[in-house]
Design a protein around this motif. Sequence first.
Motif, PDB file in Angstrom:
ATOM      1  N   UNK A 153       0.825  -1.213   0.000  1.00 50.54           N
ATOM      2  CA  UNK A 153       0.000   0.000   0.000  1.00 50.54           C
ATOM      3  C   UNK A 153       0.857   1.259   0.000  1.00 50.54           C
ATOM      4  N   UNK A 154       2.032   1.221   0.601  1.00 51.00           N
ATOM      5  CA  UNK A 154       2.933   2.382   0.533  1.00 51.00           C
ATOM      6  C   UNK A 154       3.339   2.650  -0.909  1.00 51.00           C
ATOM      7  N   UNK A 155       3.562   1.587  -1.691  1.00 46.31           N
ATOM      8  CA  UNK A 155       3.909   1.767  -3.105  1.00 46.31           C
ATOM      9  C   UNK A 155       2.721   2.309  -3.884  1.00 46.31           C
ATOM     10  N   UNK A 156       1.517   1.907  -3.486  1.00 43.71           N
ATOM     11  CA  UNK A 156       0.305   2.447  -4.122  1.00 43.71           C
ATOM     12  C   UNK A 156       0.220   3.944  -3.867  1.00 43.71           C
ATOM     13  N   UNK A 157       0.274   4.335  -2.598  1.00 43.72           N
ATOM     14  CA  UNK A 157       0.038   5.728  -2.225  1.00 43.72           C
ATOM     15  C   UNK A 157       1.189   6.645  -2.627  1.00 43.72           C
ATOM     16  N   UNK A 158       2.410   6.152  -2.563  1.00 41.42           N
ATOM     17  CA  UNK A 158       3.569   7.010  -2.826  1.00 41.42           C
ATOM     18  C   UNK A 158       4.010   7.016  -4.280  1.00 41.42           C
ATOM     19  N   UNK A 159       3.796   5.907  -4.982  1.00 42.91           N
ATOM     20  CA  UNK A 159       4.353   5.773  -6.332  1.00 42.91           C
ATOM     21  C   UNK A 159       3.300   5.521  -7.408  1.00 42.91           C
ATOM     22  N   UNK A 160       2.036   5.410  -7.015  1.00 40.65           N
ATOM     23  CA  UNK A 160       0.978   5.214  -8.002  1.00 40.65           C
ATOM     24  C   UNK A 160       0.872   3.800  -8.528  1.00 40.65           C
ATOM     25  N   UNK A 161       1.434   2.829  -7.807  1.00 41.89           N
ATOM     26  CA  UNK A 161       1.331   1.439  -8.242  1.00 41.89           C
ATOM     27  C   UNK A 161      -0.088   0.922  -8.029  1.00 41.89           C
ATOM     28  N   UNK A 162      -0.448  -0.083  -8.802  1.00 32.99           N
ATOM     29  CA  UNK A 162      -1.700  -0.797  -8.597  1.00 32.99           C
ATOM     30  C   UNK A 162      -1.367  -2.077  -7.838  1.00 32.99           C
ATOM     31  N   UNK A 163      -2.034  -2.284  -6.704  1.00 35.33           N
ATOM     32  CA  UNK A 163      -1.754  -3.465  -5.883  1.00 35.33           C
ATOM     33  C   UNK A 163      -2.627  -4.638  -6.305  1.00 35.33           C
ATOM     34  N   UNK A 164      -1.987  -5.795  -6.472  1.00 31.52           N
ATOM     35  CA  UNK A 164      -2.693  -7.048  -6.738  1.00 31.52           C
ATOM     36  C   UNK A 164      -2.437  -7.966  -5.548  1.00 31.52           C
ATOM     37  N   UNK A 165      -3.479  -8.455  -4.907  1.00 34.71           N
ATOM     38  CA  UNK A 165      -3.335  -9.241  -3.680  1.00 34.71           C
ATOM     39  C   UNK A 165      -3.699 -10.698  -3.931  1.00 34.71           C
ATOM     40  N   UNK A 166      -2.797 -11.585  -3.591  1.00 33.93           N
ATOM     41  CA  UNK A 166      -3.054 -13.011  -3.818  1.00 33.93           C
ATOM     42  C   UNK A 166      -4.253 -13.500  -3.008  1.00 33.93           C
ATOM     43  N   UNK A 167      -4.412 -13.010  -1.781  1.00 29.59           N
ATOM     44  CA  UNK A 167      -5.529 -13.451  -0.950  1.00 29.59           C
ATOM     45  C   UNK A 167      -6.874 -13.079  -1.573  1.00 29.59           C
TER      46      UNK A 167
ATOM     47  N   UNK B 247      -8.227 -11.194  15.236  1.00 26.25           N
ATOM     48  CA  UNK B 247      -9.227 -10.628  16.149  1.00 26.25           C
ATOM     49  C   UNK B 247     -10.175  -9.695  15.421  1.00 26.25           C
ATOM     50  N   UNK B 248      -9.650  -8.925  14.474  1.00 25.69           N
ATOM     51  CA  UNK B 248     -10.494  -7.998  13.708  1.00 25.69           C
ATOM     52  C   UNK B 248     -11.372  -8.766  12.728  1.00 25.69           C
ATOM     53  N   UNK B 249     -10.803  -9.769  12.090  1.00 25.64           N
ATOM     54  CA  UNK B 249     -11.577 -10.641  11.212  1.00 25.64           C
ATOM     55  C   UNK B 249     -11.965 -10.059   9.868  1.00 25.64           C
ATOM     56  N   UNK B 250     -11.304  -8.980   9.431  1.00 26.44           N
ATOM     57  CA  UNK B 250     -11.678  -8.349   8.162  1.00 26.44           C
ATOM     58  C   UNK B 250     -10.650  -8.563   7.059  1.00 26.44           C
ATOM     59  N   UNK B 251      -9.557  -9.237   7.362  1.00 27.08           N
ATOM     60  CA  UNK B 251      -8.496  -9.431   6.372  1.00 27.08           C
ATOM     61  C   UNK B 251      -8.830 -10.631   5.495  1.00 27.08           C
ATOM     62  N   UNK B 252      -8.546 -10.567   4.198  1.00 28.36           N
ATOM     63  CA  UNK B 252      -8.862 -11.698   3.318  1.00 28.36           C
ATOM     64  C   UNK B 252      -7.996 -12.929   3.545  1.00 28.36           C
ATOM     65  N   UNK B 253      -6.892 -12.779   4.263  1.00 26.67           N
ATOM     66  CA  UNK B 253      -6.003 -13.917   4.496  1.00 26.67           C
ATOM     67  C   UNK B 253      -6.586 -14.848   5.562  1.00 26.67           C
ATOM     68  N   UNK B 254      -6.391 -16.153   5.341  1.00 23.39           N
ATOM     69  CA  UNK B 254      -6.823 -17.170   6.312  1.00 23.39           C
ATOM     70  C   UNK B 254      -5.639 -17.767   7.077  1.00 23.39           C
ATOM     71  N   UNK B 255      -4.463 -17.184   6.933  1.00 26.54           N
ATOM     72  CA  UNK B 255      -3.253 -17.772   7.512  1.00 26.54           C
ATOM     73  C   UNK B 255      -3.338 -17.855   9.032  1.00 26.54           C
ATOM     74  N   UNK B 256      -2.848 -18.952   9.569  1.00 23.13           N
ATOM     75  CA  UNK B 256      -2.756 -19.165  11.009  1.00 23.13           C
ATOM     76  C   UNK B 256      -1.287 -19.220  11.406  1.00 23.13           C
ATOM     77  N   UNK B 257      -1.011 -19.284  12.694  1.00 25.57           N
ATOM     78  CA  UNK B 257       0.372 -19.381  13.162  1.00 25.57           C
ATOM     79  C   UNK B 257       1.017 -20.674  12.658  1.00 25.57           C
ATOM     80  N   UNK B 258       0.227 -21.749  12.581  1.00 24.81           N
ATOM     81  CA  UNK B 258       0.737 -23.011  12.043  1.00 24.81           C
ATOM     82  C   UNK B 258       1.193 -22.831  10.597  1.00 24.81           C
ATOM     83  N   UNK B 259       0.413 -22.084   9.819  1.00 31.18           N
ATOM     84  CA  UNK B 259       0.756 -21.828   8.416  1.00 31.18           C
ATOM     85  C   UNK B 259       2.045 -21.015   8.335  1.00 31.18           C
ATOM     86  N   UNK B 260       2.149 -19.993   9.162  1.00 30.56           N
ATOM     87  CA  UNK B 260       3.338 -19.136   9.143  1.00 30.56           C
ATOM     88  C   UNK B 260       4.592 -19.948   9.456  1.00 30.56           C
TER      89      UNK B 260
END
Length: 518
Positions: free
Chosen positions: A354-368, A462-475
């Motif tokens: 998102x820093x690259x989006x806001x600062x450099x005009x990049x378009x972000x593509x998110x795998x999640x 805790x927030x539950x709004x992120x598209x990622x489903x990763x858990x600590x086990x996954x990390x």
Amino acid sequence: MSQNLIAALQNPDLYPHEVDGFQVIETHISWVILTGPYAYKLKKPVNFGFLDFTELSGREHFCNEELRLNQRLTEGLYLEVLPITGTADAPVLGGEGPAIEYVLKMRQFPQSQLLSTLQANGELNTAHIDEMAQQIAHFHTHAPQVPQEHHQGTPEAVMEPVRQNFEQIRPFLSDKADLLQLEALQAWAEASFTRLKPLFEQRKAEGFIRECHGDIHLGNATIIDGKVVIFDCIEFNEPFRFTDVYADTAFLAMDLEDRGLKSLARRFISQYLELTGDYQGLELLNFYKAYRALVRAKVSLFSMPTEASPVQRAATLRQYRNYANLAESYSTIPSRFLSITHGVSAVGKSSVAMRLVESLGAIRLRSDVVRKQLFGEQTADNSLGGGIYNADASVATYKKLHEMAGTVLRAGFPVVIDATYLKREQRDAAAKVAEATGVPCLILDCTAPDAVIEGWLAHRQAIGSDPSDATLEVVKAQQASREALGADEVLHSKRVETHNSKSLDTLIADIRQRLPGL
């Protein structure tokens, strides 16, 4: 309609509710009478060519259209259309007998809550922009398509008002520099139209010409009950409303940039695209932004008094030039690049992107996001390597990301792909996209202490709004199986300590130094 009627309507006895006091807001096409709890809007009997309110029946019709159309994006704001009976000196609101006028009743809100006012006070924030992106994306996705046989949305219909801008602006200008700039802008618009004509035809054929809002900017958005509400769409002119969704989106982006909020404009566009997936039309964005900027430029000239003083003329020309320069900025060729993040889940890759989006005009593509667009919001068996995270699904996800990246790069925008890229073959595939499109490729090697990652992961869950489903086990599994960057990859990578803001600042500065066109 006489001023007598407006004066007579400022009588608390006419209203079936308490009146806190009266305030009248007048524009070139309407009067709005504020009473405290409610606002009453009357249309002026005027004809400006692009709108015609001269007949009472027309004013009734467009009051009802305003009610109908604005209910698409609002709830409980636009209430009802009421007849005014009696006489101009002794009116009756909603009375019996022949109507002498019609009024649109609305819930009143504080002018201090307009997003334009919040922006002027330094109170506009990213949450407001993200909420607007969500609302506009949902609105555009569900807006009715303009029938194929309709003229609106054809290349000729798109270009007609663009050319009209230049014709109407030119008589106001006398300075040689202004005329030369206008000539250059017109040449760019014509060249862009020739290049984009097949895309305009494709957009029409694929149903992207929809019944849009037509006038989305910060002055037409407010906060009501803690939520952003977008109001006051174009009801009086179908061609202004029957347009490509990108023309609607470009208006808000241009308005933000005109206010010096380029980072928020970039964030809005990237967020909107994540929600709609409409990357195929991205090449139209700057064309429509330039058009919208020149509409504003033209309106500023139209507002100049016939017998303007030298001071008034100078002020008007200054405003015109600001918009003309903004339009010109959209004709420049940007520096493009492809960057990919590299790191385990919850390491902060999305924030870096998102820093690259806001600062450099990049378009972000998110795998999640792309993964769930491809395979749906499945929750069953989404453990490590299961469900939509199995090997085949991951291959398909990265393939789609790389196809999208190529589309965005060819549209003239830099790209940042927000994904783990833990495997060498995934990174090699991204590098091939950069090579095919003739742009540099940069690997953003994202790192953070384990304790920080675990804390961010817990907060995200805790927030539950992120598209990622990763858990600590996954990390932990990712950390054990990741393939380190090769010596050749390190040469075109930048290490980013995501928990250190200075590291992010240095990254942006380094990219700008390498690509000064950003």
